[in-house]
Design a protein around this motif. Structure first.
Motif, mmCIF file in Angstrom:
data_model
loop_
_atom_site.group_PDB
_atom_site.id
_atom_site.type_symbol
_atom_site.label_atom_id
_atom_site.label_comp_id
_atom_site.label_asym_id
_atom_site.label_seq_id
_atom_site.Cartn_x
_atom_site.Cartn_y
_atom_site.Cartn_z
ATOM 1 N N LEU A 166 46.442 55.280 45.124
ATOM 2 C CA LEU A 166 47.773 54.683 45.028
ATOM 3 C C LEU A 166 47.837 53.466 44.110
ATOM 4 O O LEU A 166 48.931 52.973 43.792
ATOM 5 C CB LEU A 166 48.266 54.286 46.430
ATOM 6 C CG LEU A 166 48.350 55.422 47.466
ATOM 7 C CD1 LEU A 166 48.991 54.921 48.757
ATOM 8 C CD2 LEU A 166 49.132 56.606 46.929
ATOM 9 N N LYS A 167 46.697 52.974 43.665
ATOM 10 C CA LYS A 167 46.692 51.799 42.794
ATOM 11 C C LYS A 167 47.478 52.023 41.510
ATOM 12 O O LYS A 167 48.231 51.129 41.077
ATOM 13 C CB LYS A 167 45.253 51.394 42.475
ATOM 14 C CG LYS A 167 45.162 50.074 41.717
ATOM 15 C CD LYS A 167 43.698 49.646 41.555
ATOM 16 C CE LYS A 167 43.617 48.302 40.816
ATOM 17 N NZ LYS A 167 42.208 47.879 40.646
ATOM 18 N N PRO A 168 47.371 53.214 40.840
ATOM 19 C CA PRO A 168 48.169 53.424 39.626
ATOM 20 C C PRO A 168 49.676 53.330 39.845
ATOM 21 O O PRO A 168 50.431 53.127 38.899
ATOM 22 C CB PRO A 168 47.756 54.830 39.171
ATOM 23 C CG PRO A 168 46.410 55.044 39.766
ATOM 24 C CD PRO A 168 46.444 54.331 41.073
ATOM 25 N N LEU A 169 50.125 53.483 41.089
ATOM 26 C CA LEU A 169 51.554 53.383 41.395
ATOM 27 C C LEU A 169 51.980 51.947 41.675
ATOM 28 O O LEU A 169 53.157 51.693 41.991
ATOM 29 C CB LEU A 169 51.887 54.244 42.623
ATOM 30 C CG LEU A 169 51.567 55.746 42.503
ATOM 31 C CD1 LEU A 169 51.894 56.456 43.816
ATOM 32 C CD2 LEU A 169 52.345 56.362 41.357
ATOM 33 N N GLY A 170 51.051 51.008 41.555
ATOM 34 C CA GLY A 170 51.369 49.604 41.800
ATOM 35 C C GLY A 170 51.398 49.236 43.265
ATOM 36 O O GLY A 170 51.909 48.168 43.619
#
Length: 614
Positions: A166-170
């Motif tokens: 989920l990190k790429p989604l901020g």
């Protein structure tokens, strides 16, 4: 500023629509819903329907929830309607503050975080690392369509997997902690995952919004199932697994079934029982019962047929009693030993579970069985304890009329359980003789002209007539009256049941009220008993109390017979010794007098006179 969705949901939950709308127009039940003549346009034929959480008029198109109804019927603004309903529901309307605005924004963010996590879990189920989870679901008999319908997934095998996804989604670690997907670390330690190496079950609220997850570990790890923690979005006490899907199925007329866990619910849905739900790792709560009753008035609780299932059913019954009303009840089914809904439907088909549903026990039966199991035995002490528990359970029900009905049903079963099968007083002539030798053959003399069955029936009629004229006797004679072995469905048996039914809910023991009740429910039997020729003086309204009591027990002794009276007296003596109660002493004295009269032969003399008079 908009009000918090959780507050508005709670307000709607605490505002029953039929009662609210009933202030403006007459409301009547129609199947699972309610209907009325629309309060917004003149009509003579009802076209205004009320459901669990909204209303709709098929005439003018009016539609809405409790808040909308107050706005439309009273011309109130939204804030005014909310303020009014909140005051009636005992809720305080949240104030518009910057902190509240932040909480609302946070809730919106958390829903988005949970949805992103659900997508990640579903993707992982299809990856090689999720193969074990997918195989488990397929092995349990779930179809691909069912897996997709419930959004089942795989948590990932390593710690930090979800955060990396989920990190790429901020999405930050802090948000994952707030959403109940990670646990804050101790001191300076980073947050840690709550779910890993688990099959994931998304949990949605009644509106279909994702609020948390549950996870099942594969293999022998413990705990087998884990639910997400309490958050701003999720409360275990208020949510039911599968509630979003069950609401639609219940609206279409399916039976609402409460199972024990995730897989039970999913298996039942796949088998065609689309209104199945389950609590989330807790015993059934008051809030969950209220949610169930919003869908249907009579949900069915399904428990395993083992000791744990029995305890769970007892706990549910105890929780439900103070919440019952004429429009809210429960039914129960117990699964065969060693079976759950999944195994039962897979091995025997949906028809096997449907048969259990069709034979579901009402709450009154389950309550009696539960209390009887707590006070086993036939001793006077055990039966007195059971009777006190039965009466006490009925008194917990807030609706007095419903409580009286429960008291009657429970005590009817109690008295029935205490009745003994009639035993022949003498062996038939010629069949037995002391020492084992047969006696002389019967002489085959002509039988006398007295019809004993008719005589006993008329004696019973006299007893009922005395009780009807003097219902003040009932506290003293209720148990004795219930013990009489009367022919099923006979006038005297029906009249006895009608009297005990009335007594269960009567606030005053008034003869006119008793006669009115019997006239409405047992008119034919009432006329038979009160018009018998030669009724004793004790059946007359002007008879003295002492005369009435003596007459009642006299006829009771005639009907019971000497052997039964001796046993009754013995039990009464034990009751009095155990309780030292005045009523028990009175019963002992009355039975002693009746038995003495019979042993002296007084009753036989009276019987002859009675037969002549009758």
């Amino acid at each position: 500023m908009a009000l918090p969705p959780n507050f508005l949901d709670e307000l709607r939950l605490r505002t029953p629509l039929p009662a609210l709308i009933g202030r403006k127009t007459k409301v009547t039940r129609s199947g699972r819903q309610w209907r009325a003549c629309c309060p917004f346009h003149g009509e003579k034929t009802p076209s205004f329907y009320i459901y669990d959480d909204h209303y709709h008029c098929f005439g003018c198109g009016a539609h809405g929830d409790a808040i909308a109804f107050v706005m439309q019927s009273d011309g109130a603004s939204f804030p005014e309607a909310v303020e009014r309903l909140a005051g009636e529901a005992g809720l305080e309307v949240p104030k518009a503050t910057p902190q509240q605005a932040k909480r609302e924004a946070k809730s919106r963010d958390l829903h988005a975080v949970l949805e992103a996590a659900a997508e990640a879990f579903q993707r992982r189920l299809r990856l090689p690392e999720g193969r074990a989870g997918l195989d488990y679901l397929l092995r349990r008999g779930l179809s691909e369509a069912t897996i997709q319908k419930f959004g089942l997934g795989w948590s990932g095998g390593g710690r930090g997997a979800l955060a990396a996804d989920l990190k790429p989604l901020g999405i930050e670690l802090r948000q994952l902690v707030d959403a109940g997907l990670m646990r804050a670390g101790e001191g300076s330690e980073p947050p840690v995952d709550l779910f890993f190496n688990r099959v994931m079950f998304p949990i949605r609220d009644r509106r279909g919004k994702l609020v948390s997850f549950g996870g099942r570990i594969l293999g022998d790890g413990q705990p087998k199932y884990v639910n997400g923690p309490e958050t701003d979005l999720f409360s275990k006490r208020r949510n039911l697994y599968g509630i979003d899907l069950a609401r639609e199925a219940a609206f279409r007329g399916q039976k609402v079934v409460v199972a024990e866990g995730y897989m039970d619910v999913i298996a039942l849905h796949q088998a065609g029982f689309g209104a199945a739900v389950a609590p989330l790792g807790t015993a059934l709560t008051e809030e969950q019962l209220a949610e169930l009753w919003r869908m249907v008035p009579d949900p069915v609780l399904c428990f395993d047929g083992d000791n744990a299932g029995t305890r769970a059913a007892a706990k549910a019954a105890e929780t439900a009693l103070p919440l019952l009303s004429p429009e809210r009840t429960l039914a129960f089914i117990a699964l065969p030993a060693g079976e759950d809904p999944d195994s039962l439907t897979r091995k025997n088909g949906a028809g096997a579970f449907q048969s259990l549903l069709d034979a579901a026990k009402p709450l009154s039966d389950v309550l009696y069985d539960m209390l009887a199991a707590q006070s086993p035995g036939a001793t006077p002490e055990a039966r007195a304890t059971l009777r006190h528990k039965l009466v006490g359970a009925a008194e917990v029900i807030p609706d007095k009329t419903l409580g009286a009905e429960y008291r009657r049903l429970l005590l009817d079963r109690f008295f029935e359980s205490g009745r003994r099968a009639p035993q022949p007083r003498f062996a038939p002539r010629g069949e037995w003789k002391k020492g084992g030798r047969p006696g002389p053959p019967a002489l085959n003399l002509p039988s006398p002209g007295i019809d004993r069955d008719r005589t006993q029936r008329e004696r019973a009629g006299c007893l009922m007539a005395m009780t009807i004229s003097h219902p003040w006797l009932l506290p003293e004679v209720e148990e004795a009256l219930g013990q009489l072995d009367l022919p099923p469905d006979s006038p005297e048996a029906l009249l006895r049941d009608g009297i005990l039914h009335w007594h269960a809910g009567a606030e005053q023991l008034d003869p006119d009220a008793l006669r009115a009740h019997l006239q409405a429910t047992r008119a034919e039997e009432l006329a038979w008993a009160t018009r018998l020729p030669g009724l004793p003086r004790a059946a007359m309204a002007e008879a003295l109390p002492k005369e009435v009591a003596a007459g009642w027990w006299h006829f009771f002794g005639l009907l019971r017979g000497q052997e039964a009276l001796m046993e009754d007296r013995r039990q009464a003596e034990l009751d009095w010794i155990a309780s030292n109660d005045e009523a028990a002493l009175t019963r002992l004295v009355r039975l002693t007098e009746a038995l003495s009269a019979q042993q002296r032969g007084d009753m036989e003399d009276d019987t002859n006179e009675a037969d002549t008079a009758l």
